[in-house]
Design an enzyme around this catalytic site. Structure first.
Site, PDB file in Angstrom:
ATOM      1  N   HIS A  90      60.333 -12.346 134.091  1.00 21.37           N
ATOM      2  CA  HIS A  90      60.740 -13.747 134.304  1.00 21.37           C
ATOM      3  C   HIS A  90      61.814 -14.225 133.336  1.00 21.37           C
ATOM      4  CE1 HIS A  90      58.062 -14.438 130.921  1.00 21.37           C
ATOM      5  NE2 HIS A  90      58.633 -15.614 130.772  1.00 21.37           N
TER       6      HIS A  90
HETATM    7  C1  UD1 Z   1      58.710 -20.926 130.353  1.00 19.37           C
HETATM    8  C2  UD1 Z   1      59.092 -20.722 128.901  1.00 19.37           C
HETATM    9  C3  UD1 Z   1      59.005 -19.241 128.551  1.00 19.37           C
HETATM   10  C4  UD1 Z   1      57.661 -18.659 128.930  1.00 19.37           C
HETATM   11  C5  UD1 Z   1      57.392 -18.941 130.389  1.00 19.37           C
HETATM   12  C6  UD1 Z   1      56.064 -18.420 130.832  1.00 19.37           C
HETATM   13  C7  UD1 Z   1      60.783 -22.236 127.940  1.00 19.37           C
HETATM   14  C8  UD1 Z   1      62.180 -22.313 127.494  1.00 19.37           C
HETATM   15  N1  UD1 Z   1      60.454 -21.132 128.632  1.00 19.37           N
HETATM   16  O1  UD1 Z   1      59.699 -20.258 131.141  1.00 19.37           O
HETATM   17  O2  UD1 Z   1      59.183 -19.086 127.157  1.00 19.37           O
HETATM   18  O3  UD1 Z   1      57.677 -17.266 128.699  1.00 19.37           O
HETATM   19  O4  UD1 Z   1      57.442 -20.365 130.581  1.00 19.37           O
HETATM   20  O5  UD1 Z   1      55.852 -18.654 132.178  1.00 19.37           O
HETATM   21  O6  UD1 Z   1      60.013 -23.128 127.678  1.00 19.37           O
HETATM   22  N2  UD1 Z   1      58.291 -23.371 138.276  1.00 19.37           N
HETATM   23  C9  UD1 Z   1      57.431 -23.561 139.325  1.00 19.37           C
HETATM   24  N3  UD1 Z   1      56.169 -23.990 139.039  1.00 19.37           N
HETATM   25  C10 UD1 Z   1      55.723 -24.213 137.786  1.00 19.37           C
HETATM   26  C11 UD1 Z   1      56.618 -24.024 136.724  1.00 19.37           C
HETATM   27  C12 UD1 Z   1      57.898 -23.591 136.977  1.00 19.37           C
HETATM   28  O7  UD1 Z   1      57.773 -23.372 140.473  1.00 19.37           O
HETATM   29  O8  UD1 Z   1      54.555 -24.571 137.606  1.00 19.37           O
HETATM   30  C13 UD1 Z   1      59.657 -22.872 138.552  1.00 19.37           C
HETATM   31  C14 UD1 Z   1      60.688 -23.967 138.654  1.00 19.37           C
HETATM   32  O9  UD1 Z   1      61.597 -23.607 139.633  1.00 19.37           O
HETATM   33  C15 UD1 Z   1      61.389 -23.919 137.317  1.00 19.37           C
HETATM   34  C16 UD1 Z   1      61.280 -22.442 136.945  1.00 19.37           C
HETATM   35  O10 UD1 Z   1      60.037 -22.004 137.499  1.00 19.37           O
HETATM   36  O11 UD1 Z   1      62.676 -24.382 137.386  1.00 19.37           O
HETATM   37  C17 UD1 Z   1      61.296 -22.176 135.477  1.00 19.37           C
HETATM   38  O12 UD1 Z   1      60.312 -22.965 134.800  1.00 19.37           O
HETATM   39  P1  UD1 Z   1      60.541 -23.398 133.256  1.00 19.37           P
HETATM   40  O13 UD1 Z   1      59.355 -24.121 132.748  1.00 19.37           O
HETATM   41  O14 UD1 Z   1      61.861 -24.034 133.112  1.00 19.37           O
HETATM   42  O15 UD1 Z   1      60.679 -22.007 132.482  1.00 19.37           O
HETATM   43  P2  UD1 Z   1      59.912 -20.631 132.673  1.00 19.37           P
HETATM   44  O16 UD1 Z   1      60.862 -19.628 133.211  1.00 19.37           O
HETATM   45  O17 UD1 Z   1      58.604 -20.796 133.353  1.00 19.37           O
END
Ligand code: UD1
Length: 359
Positions: free
Chosen positions: A202
């Site tokens: 991821h």
């Molecule tokens: C975040 C953390 C990362 C951690 C990871 C674990 C930061 C900078 N990154 O990354 O360190 O390893 O979590 O999972 O804080 N989304 C969903 N549903 C959710 C959450 C996210 O669909 O419940 C999708 C959304 O499209 C979003 C993308 O995932 O834009 C990324 O989510 P985000 O919280 O920005 O970062 P992660 O890649 O999850």
């Protein structure tokens, strides 16, 4: 009464906060509250972890959701400020290195509320990683720093953090693993997969660039000719995979897994291929070979002592290391000191020792 407020937001925070909350629960002089920023909001990225890890429902959910780094961080900051002003905690605990961690630490510092950082001192020395920025800033702001291993202490001291603020308590995430391993072992075995590689990906550096992601996926398709590939897909990665337009029928693509079921999958895997931080540590504890698709790690102890091998984005190296594992020549490892299931207890003990000076 000491008012302790915990801030969590994203999946990897939950298994770290659970043991600290549990250890503080038995302390009469402590009153706890929990703020969920809502950085992760899908039921399978958040709710299921609360129930399996036995974390109380959050007192406040800031519901920030997704966004660019600046937007998400700013949103958390502006929504948490009134909560902190109203609740006036004596200390705020933040966990790991996600955007929720740094956002809460920044607001607390400006409000002169003491902050403790759990999992302090980790460094990848790679500033292209958003988490590295979050770690550096959070550690700079924190009043109390709880480190998982000796390298954490060293990094903090060379950044000028006073020794009296640093406490090496061990790995809180391993506390959760040890507590729930019996439940994982009780999970029914899925007979479909006898020998399998467990995959998670991821990190933006692996999934956001279509060319890189395609190359990794082509390698995984090749791996699937030797053994089953089981791949619970993070929501961020799912969007990117769809855009590749490739045929993944040979891979077992799954939804993100609950904590206990994922632990069972790790425990029984022949090998784990990942770019996660936490999984490098969990596989080291479990003694399962781990091939990490990253050029560096903020958890070098998993390479020095554990079963972790960094293969970077070098797919030839992945192939070679995998052949070694299948040949019975997997790297052997040991469990690092203080990864013993009691890190949360040590944090509770330190917090309850009496007035801590933050001057
Ligand atoms: C975040 C953390 C990362 C951690 C990871 C674990 C930061 C900078 N990154 O990354 O360190 O390893 O979590 O999972 O804080 N989304 C969903 N549903 C959710 C959450 C996210 O669909 O419940 C999708 C959304 O499209 C979003 C993308 O995932 O834009 C990324 O989510 P985000 O919280 O920005 O970062 P992660 O890649 O999850």
């Amino acid at each position: 009464m000491m008012q302790v407020l915990h801030v969590v937001g994203a999946r990897p925070n939950f298994m770290k906060a659970a043991p600290v909350m549990r250890a503080l629960h038995s302390r009469e002089q402590v009153q706890q509250s929990l703020v969920h920023t809502g950085q992760h909001y899908d039921a399978n990225m958040s709710d299921v972890f609360f129930s399996q890890l036995d974390i109380p429902a959050p007192d406040v959910n800031l519901d920030v959701g997704s966004g660019s780094h600046a937007r998400q961080t700013a949103e958390i900051m502006s929504r948490i400020e009134p909560v902190l002003l109203e609740r006036k905690p004596d200390i705020v605990l933040v966990y790991g290195d996600v955007n929720s961690t740094v956002a809460a630490a920044l607001v607390c510092s400006k409000l002169l509320i003491p902050v403790a950082h759990v999992e302090a001192g980790l460094r990848s020395f790679d500033r292209t990683m958003p988490e590295e920025i979050n770690r550096m800033v959070t550690d700079r702001l924190a009043d109390l720093l709880f480190t998982p291993s000796e390298d954490g202490d060293r990094h903090l001291q060379s950044d000028g953090v006073e020794a009296k603020r640093i406490y090496r308590v061990g790995n809180v995430m391993i506390d959760s693993l040890i507590r729930l391993l019996p439940s994982a072992d009780a999970c029914p075995k899925n007979d479909l997969w006898d020998q399998y590689a467990l995959v998670t990906l991821h990190r933006p550096s692996n999934v956001d660039d279509g060319v890189i992601l395609r190359r990794i996926l082509e390698s995984l398709l090749e791996v699937s000719t030797h053994l089953d590939v089981v791949f619970p897909v993070h929501p961020r990665t799912r969007q990117r995979l769809a855009a590749l337009g490739m045929n993944f029928a040979r891979l077992h693509l799954l939804e993100p897994m609950p904590y206990i079921e994922f632990l069972a999958l790790q425990r029984r895997a022949k090998v784990v291929i990942t770019d996660s931080g936490g999984i490098q540590e969990e596989t080291t504890y479990l003694g399962v070979p781990c091939l990490t698709v990253r050029e560096n790690t903020e958890r070098p102890i998993t390479v020095e002592m554990g079963t972790n091998v960094l293969v970077g984005q070098n797919m030839d190296k992945l192939r070679l290391e995998l052949a070694g594992v299948l040949d019975g020549k997997a790297k052997l490892g040991a469990i690092p000191p203080l990864w013993d299931g009691h890190a949360g207890d040590r944090i509770a003990e330190i917090l309850c020792r009496g007035p801590i000076s933050f001057q």
